[in-house]
Design a protein around this motif. Sequence first.
Motif, PDB file in Angstrom:
ATOM      1  N   GLN A   1       0.821  -1.213   0.000  1.00 14.56           N
ATOM      2  CA  GLN A   1       0.000   0.000   0.000  1.00 14.56           C
ATOM      3  C   GLN A   1       0.863   1.274   0.000  1.00 14.56           C
ATOM      4  N   SER A   2       2.145   1.101  -0.303  1.00 11.87           N
ATOM      5  CA  SER A   2       3.067   2.247  -0.387  1.00 11.87           C
ATOM      6  C   SER A   2       3.709   2.265  -1.763  1.00 11.87           C
ATOM      7  N   ASN A   3       4.344   3.383  -2.067  1.00 15.03           N
ATOM      8  CA  ASN A   3       5.123   3.479  -3.308  1.00 15.03           C
ATOM      9  C   ASN A   3       6.514   2.924  -2.999  1.00 15.03           C
ATOM     10  N   SER A   4       6.596   1.586  -2.969  1.00 20.12           N
ATOM     11  CA  SER A   4       7.777   0.945  -2.373  1.00 20.12           C
ATOM     12  C   SER A   4       8.620   0.168  -3.375  1.00 20.12           C
ATOM     13  N   ASP A   5       8.492   0.463  -4.650  1.00 19.65           N
ATOM     14  CA  ASP A   5       9.232  -0.317  -5.656  1.00 19.65           C
ATOM     15  C   ASP A   5      10.747  -0.240  -5.445  1.00 19.65           C
ATOM     16  N   ASP A   6      11.227   0.891  -4.928  1.00 17.73           N
ATOM     17  CA  ASP A   6      12.673   1.060  -4.763  1.00 17.73           C
ATOM     18  C   ASP A   6      13.133   0.760  -3.334  1.00 17.73           C
ATOM     19  N   VAL A   7      12.278   0.131  -2.529  1.00 14.16           N
ATOM     20  CA  VAL A   7      12.645  -0.224  -1.149  1.00 14.16           C
ATOM     21  C   VAL A   7      13.325  -1.590  -1.151  1.00 14.16           C
ATOM     22  N   PHE A   8      14.484  -1.656  -0.517  1.00 16.81           N
ATOM     23  CA  PHE A   8      15.295  -2.879  -0.410  1.00 16.81           C
ATOM     24  C   PHE A   8      14.749  -3.704   0.748  1.00 16.81           C
ATOM     25  N   VAL A   9      14.401  -4.951   0.487  1.00 16.52           N
ATOM     26  CA  VAL A   9      13.800  -5.811   1.510  1.00 16.52           C
ATOM     27  C   VAL A   9      14.734  -6.982   1.828  1.00 16.52           C
ATOM     28  N   THR A  10      15.040  -7.129   3.111  1.00 13.96           N
ATOM     29  CA  THR A  10      15.860  -8.242   3.602  1.00 13.96           C
ATOM     30  C   THR A  10      14.998  -9.162   4.452  1.00 13.96           C
ATOM     31  N   THR A  11      15.114 -10.474   4.224  1.00 11.64           N
ATOM     32  CA  THR A  11      14.535 -11.443   5.151  1.00 11.64           C
ATOM     33  C   THR A  11      15.604 -12.460   5.518  1.00 11.64           C
ATOM     34  N   LYS A  12      15.256 -13.344   6.450  1.00 10.92           N
ATOM     35  CA  LYS A  12      16.243 -14.307   6.950  1.00 10.92           C
ATOM     36  C   LYS A  12      15.601 -15.687   7.051  1.00 10.92           C
ATOM     37  N   VAL A  13      16.383 -16.698   6.683  1.00 11.18           N
ATOM     38  CA  VAL A  13      15.908 -18.080   6.717  1.00 11.18           C
ATOM     39  C   VAL A  13      16.186 -18.666   8.104  1.00 11.18           C
ATOM     40  N   TRP A  14      15.141 -19.261   8.720  1.00 13.12           N
ATOM     41  CA  TRP A  14      15.295 -19.829  10.057  1.00 13.12           C
ATOM     42  C   TRP A  14      15.934 -21.205   9.977  1.00 13.12           C
ATOM     43  N   PHE A  15      16.559 -21.635  11.072  1.00 14.59           N
ATOM     44  CA  PHE A  15      17.399 -22.820  11.003  1.00 14.59           C
ATOM     45  C   PHE A  15      16.641 -24.148  10.901  1.00 14.59           C
ATOM     46  N   ASP A  16      15.312 -24.125  10.980  1.00 12.51           N
ATOM     47  CA  ASP A  16      14.572 -25.368  10.722  1.00 12.51           C
ATOM     48  C   ASP A  16      14.269 -25.532   9.223  1.00 12.51           C
ATOM     49  N   ARG A  17      14.819 -24.616   8.400  1.00 10.75           N
ATOM     50  CA  ARG A  17      14.587 -24.664   6.953  1.00 10.75           C
ATOM     51  C   ARG A  17      15.902 -24.575   6.183  1.00 10.75           C
ATOM     52  N   PHE A  18      16.956 -25.148   6.731  1.00  9.67           N
ATOM     53  CA  PHE A  18      18.292 -24.985   6.156  1.00  9.67           C
ATOM     54  C   PHE A  18      18.644 -26.028   5.095  1.00  9.67           C
TER      55      PHE A  18
ATOM     56  N   MET B   1      17.368  -9.402  -0.502  1.00 11.24           N
ATOM     57  CA  MET B   1      18.445 -10.121   0.191  1.00 11.24           C
ATOM     58  C   MET B   1      17.873 -11.129   1.175  1.00 11.24           C
ATOM     59  N   ALA B   2      18.488 -12.316   1.210  1.00  8.99           N
ATOM     60  CA  ALA B   2      18.143 -13.350   2.185  1.00  8.99           C
ATOM     61  C   ALA B   2      19.386 -13.708   2.986  1.00  8.99           C
ATOM     62  N   LEU B   3      19.224 -13.832   4.289  1.00  9.99           N
ATOM     63  CA  LEU B   3      20.339 -14.162   5.172  1.00  9.99           C
ATOM     64  C   LEU B   3      20.099 -15.497   5.865  1.00  9.99           C
TER      65      LEU B   3
ATOM     66  N   PHE C   1      22.593 -12.525  -1.066  1.00 10.41           N
ATOM     67  CA  PHE C   1      22.453 -13.297   0.166  1.00 10.41           C
ATOM     68  C   PHE C   1      23.622 -13.002   1.090  1.00 10.41           C
ATOM     69  N   GLY C   2      23.421 -13.350   2.356  1.00 11.70           N
ATOM     70  CA  GLY C   2      24.458 -13.114   3.352  1.00 11.70           C
ATOM     71  C   GLY C   2      24.207 -13.972   4.569  1.00 11.70           C
ATOM     72  N   VAL C   3      24.816 -13.578   5.673  1.00 12.30           N
ATOM     73  CA  VAL C   3      24.740 -14.362   6.904  1.00 12.30           C
ATOM     74  C   VAL C   3      24.401 -13.438   8.070  1.00 12.30           C
ATOM     75  N   SER C   4      24.084 -14.052   9.194  1.00  9.73           N
ATOM     76  CA  SER C   4      23.765 -13.284  10.397  1.00  9.73           C
ATOM     77  C   SER C   4      24.247 -14.074  11.607  1.00  9.73           C
ATOM     78  N   ASN C   5      24.767 -13.356  12.587  1.00 12.50           N
ATOM     79  CA  ASN C   5      25.263 -13.986  13.822  1.00 12.50           C
ATOM     80  C   ASN C   5      26.393 -14.981  13.543  1.00 12.50           C
ATOM     81  N   PHE C   6      27.211 -14.677  12.549  1.00  9.35           N
ATOM     82  CA  PHE C   6      28.349 -15.549  12.227  1.00  9.35           C
ATOM     83  C   PHE C   6      29.609 -15.059  12.922  1.00  9.35           C
ATOM     84  N   THR C   7      30.338 -16.003  13.488  1.00 10.55           N
ATOM     85  CA  THR C   7      31.641 -15.712  14.076  1.00 10.55           C
ATOM     86  C   THR C   7      32.684 -15.623  12.959  1.00 10.55           C
TER      87      THR C   7
END
Length: 263
Positions: free
Chosen positions: A50-67, A90-92, A123-129
């Motif tokens: 419901q916004s003019n959001s075509d140029d908005v960058f969206v990041t989500t993350k895959v949970w570890f029960d779906r790896f 982007m997916a992390l 794609f990328g990572v999250s909480n990585f040492t």
Amino acid sequence: MIPNFGMGTFRLKGPTLTELITEAVETGYKHIDTAQAYENEADVGKGLAQSNSDDVFVTTKVWFDRFKHQQVLDSLQQSADKLQRNCIDMALIHWPSPNNEVPMEETLDALMQAREQGLIKHFGVSNFTIDLMERAIQHVGAENIATNQIEVHPFMQNRKVTEACEDKGIKVTAYLPLAKGKVVENSTLRGIALEHDATPAQIALAWEMQKGFITIPSTTNTDHLRSNFKAQKVQLTEQDMLDIAALDQNERIIDPDFAPDWD
């Protein structure tokens, strides 16, 4: 590539979040961060739709029960449908697989395939040492890892990991930048804020951006949403940066029992 300032949506849900997303886009936010585990992707999607959001960058993350390979692809398609996006920017990998139950390499291969299929752009990572980052780099190359999203705020500056990211050319995305509101009460940040006619929250966010980090504050308050956005105009002095550097106490807020052995 990734807008360096965005809106986080951790612990936000429902019509309130949808309205906040709409407000964020109208304010000028170009990056929205969500995750499968937040159970709010559909609410984010409604706000974007419901916004003019075509140029908005969206990041989500895959949970570890779906790896597992196909789980990654299927879950990202579900995420795209909820977000009302043909392609997710982007997916992390949200957390390293607990006890290495699913080898990281399998998940990374699936993310590579998702990108090839046009389901995601990056794609990328999250909480990585550091060790986990090095393992990921060995498998797909640092040029393919867009970011490592980690906890960073004035009281938890995570220097070993942020410096390793910089060395490897991987962008840091800093989550919990306001330390769950604790920055507001800090006398050093309050003092710097007075000098800049700003808020302590704006100072903390400006510090992260001047460090070269992507920052994604979240809030339930529309006034704070707009105020946070204005942090992009704050320019801190070298002394300000040194004073904030001295606040580091290695004070980690997010530390679940499945977390890796931190650096």
